[in-house]
Design a protein around this motif. Structure first.
Motif, PDB file in Angstrom:
ATOM      1  N   TRP A  57       0.833  -1.210   0.000  1.00  7.53           N
ATOM      2  CA  TRP A  57       0.000   0.000   0.000  1.00  7.53           C
ATOM      3  C   TRP A  57       0.863   1.254   0.000  1.00  7.53           C
ATOM      4  CZ3 TRP A  57      -3.096  -2.586   4.362  1.00  7.53           C
ATOM      5  CH2 TRP A  57      -4.068  -3.434   3.822  1.00  7.53           C
ATOM      6  N   HIS A  58       1.918   1.225   0.789  1.00  6.69           N
ATOM      7  CA  HIS A  58       2.830   2.370   0.855  1.00  6.69           C
ATOM      8  C   HIS A  58       3.460   2.624  -0.517  1.00  6.69           C
ATOM      9  CE1 HIS A  58       5.999   5.067   2.153  1.00  6.69           C
ATOM     10  NE2 HIS A  58       6.887   4.221   1.665  1.00  6.69           N
ATOM     11  N   GLN A  59       3.950   1.569  -1.148  1.00  5.47           N
ATOM     12  CA  GLN A  59       4.641   1.722  -2.427  1.00  5.47           C
ATOM     13  C   GLN A  59       3.688   2.057  -3.571  1.00  5.47           C
ATOM     14  OE1 GLN A  59       6.586  -2.059  -2.443  1.00  5.47           O
ATOM     15  NE2 GLN A  59       8.311  -1.340  -1.219  1.00  5.47           N
ATOM     16  N   GLU A  60       2.543   1.367  -3.636  1.00  7.77           N
ATOM     17  CA  GLU A  60       1.635   1.540  -4.771  1.00  7.77           C
ATOM     18  C   GLU A  60       0.731   2.764  -4.642  1.00  7.77           C
ATOM     19  OE1 GLU A  60      -0.550  -2.070  -5.389  1.00  7.77           O
ATOM     20  OE2 GLU A  60       1.282  -3.241  -5.757  1.00  7.77           O
ATOM     21  N   LYS A  61       0.299   3.079  -3.439  1.00 12.02           N
ATOM     22  CA  LYS A  61      -0.666   4.151  -3.254  1.00 12.02           C
ATOM     23  C   LYS A  61      -0.059   5.399  -2.624  1.00 12.02           C
ATOM     24  CE  LYS A  61      -4.403   0.780  -2.711  1.00 12.02           C
ATOM     25  NZ  LYS A  61      -4.789   0.748  -4.100  1.00 12.02           N
ATOM     26  N   GLY A  62       1.213   5.317  -2.237  1.00 16.53           N
ATOM     27  CA  GLY A  62       1.875   6.479  -1.658  1.00 16.53           C
ATOM     28  C   GLY A  62       1.381   6.843  -0.265  1.00 16.53           C
ATOM     29  N   ILE A  63       0.791   5.892   0.428  1.00 17.91           N
ATOM     30  CA  ILE A  63       0.284   6.148   1.780  1.00 17.91           C
ATOM     31  C   ILE A  63       1.453   6.245   2.751  1.00 17.91           C
ATOM     32  CG2 ILE A  63      -1.063   5.181   3.691  1.00 17.91           C
ATOM     33  CD1 ILE A  63      -2.779   3.749   1.566  1.00 17.91           C
ATOM     34  N   THR A  64       1.474   7.298   3.550  1.00 19.56           N
ATOM     35  CA  THR A  64       2.468   7.419   4.606  1.00 19.56           C
ATOM     36  C   THR A  64       2.009   6.551   5.769  1.00 19.56           C
ATOM     37  OG1 THR A  64       3.045   9.669   3.969  1.00 19.56           O
ATOM     38  CG2 THR A  64       3.569   9.005   6.232  1.00 19.56           C
ATOM     39  N   VAL A  65       2.881   5.646   6.211  1.00 16.21           N
ATOM     40  CA  VAL A  65       2.530   4.727   7.288  1.00 16.21           C
ATOM     41  C   VAL A  65       3.307   5.118   8.533  1.00 16.21           C
ATOM     42  CG1 VAL A  65       2.505   2.321   8.047  1.00 16.21           C
ATOM     43  CG2 VAL A  65       2.104   2.865   5.633  1.00 16.21           C
ATOM     44  N   ILE A  66       2.575   5.319   9.611  1.00 17.08           N
ATOM     45  CA  ILE A  66       3.183   5.568  10.918  1.00 17.08           C
ATOM     46  C   ILE A  66       2.943   4.306  11.730  1.00 17.08           C
ATOM     47  CG2 ILE A  66       3.143   6.981  13.014  1.00 17.08           C
ATOM     48  CD1 ILE A  66       2.098   9.274  11.174  1.00 17.08           C
ATOM     49  N   LEU A  67       4.018   3.643  12.074  1.00 21.76           N
ATOM     50  CA  LEU A  67       3.948   2.367  12.776  1.00 21.76           C
ATOM     51  C   LEU A  67       4.362   2.575  14.225  1.00 21.76           C
ATOM     52  CD1 LEU A  67       3.653  -0.737  12.676  1.00 21.76           C
ATOM     53  CD2 LEU A  67       6.016  -0.824  11.874  1.00 21.76           C
ATOM     54  N   VAL A  68       3.430   2.367  15.150  1.00 25.64           N
ATOM     55  CA  VAL A  68       3.706   2.482  16.575  1.00 25.64           C
ATOM     56  C   VAL A  68       4.038   1.075  17.063  1.00 25.64           C
ATOM     57  CG1 VAL A  68       2.788   3.137  18.826  1.00 25.64           C
ATOM     58  CG2 VAL A  68       2.080   4.392  16.774  1.00 25.64           C
TER      59      VAL A  68
END
Length: 157
Positions: A57-68
Motif C-alpha cells: 500500500w505504501h509503495q503503490e498508493k503512496g500512503i504514509t505509514v506511521i507504525l507504533v
C-alpha cells in the motif's frame, strides 16, 4: 471470497479481523495510516502477510505509514525514520540503523532495545570481530558474519 462473505465477523481469526479493519481504512484512500502494534498476537506467517500488504500500500498508493511499535525488529525491516518517545517526549529521531548503531543506551533508557540481530552483531564486535552491525534482517546479519569470516577480518586479536 464467498467463504468469508457470509461468515460472522466474530468467527474470523484475530489476523483476519485485523486485515479486515485495515482494508476498511484503506478503502477510504487515506493519505496517512497510523497502526498501533499491527502484528500483536499474529503468528510469523500472519506478521509477514500483514507487513507485506502494508508495504505494498505504501509503495503503490503512496500512503504514509506511521507504525507504533516496541518491536525494533519490525522497525528495522520496515521503517525509514525512527522516533523514540520517552515520557511523552521525542528522545531520538533518525534513520533506524544509525540509531541502533550509536544510541543503545538511549534506547534502553526509553524501554526498548536494538533488534536481536543487531545485538548479536554488536556482541561479536565487542569480542573483536570486524562485523558490520548495520543490517535490517537476520539474513543480512548472517551475510555480514559470513563476509567478516570470509574476508579474514575475523578476530582482531
Amino acid at each position: 471470497y464467498k467463504t468469508y462473505a457470509d461468515r460472522s465477523p466474530f468467527r474470523l481469526s484475530g489476523g483476519q479481523m485485523r486485515r479486515v479493519a485495515i482494508a476498511g481504512v484503506i478503502a477510504i484512500h487515506p493519505s496517512y495510516l497510523i497502526l498501533d502494534e499491527p502484528s500483536a498476537g499474529l503468528d510469523p506467517i500472519g506478521r509477514r502477510e500483514i507487513f507485506s500488504e502494508i508495504q505494498r500500500w505504501h509503495q503503490e498508493k503512496g500512503i504514509t505509514v506511521i507504525l507504533v511499535s516496541h518491536n525494533m525488529d519490525d522497525i528495522s525491516r520496515l521503517a525509514s525514520r525512527l522516533l523514540v518517545l520517552s515520557h511523552g517526549h521525542i528522545v531520538l529521531d533518525g534513520e533506524p540503523l544509525d540509531i541502533f548503531a550509536t544510541q543503545q543506551q538511549a534506547l534502553h533508557d526509553a524501554g526498548v532495545s536494538v533488534p536481536p540481530v543487531t545485538g548479536v552483531l554488536q556482541y561479536l564486535q565487542g569480542r573483536g570481530f570486524a562485523v558490520d552491525d548495520r543490517v535490517r534482517t537476520v539474513e543480512e546479519g548472517a551475510q555480514a558474519i559470513f563476509d567478516c569470516l570470509k574476508g579474514g577480518k575475523g578476530h582482531a586479536h
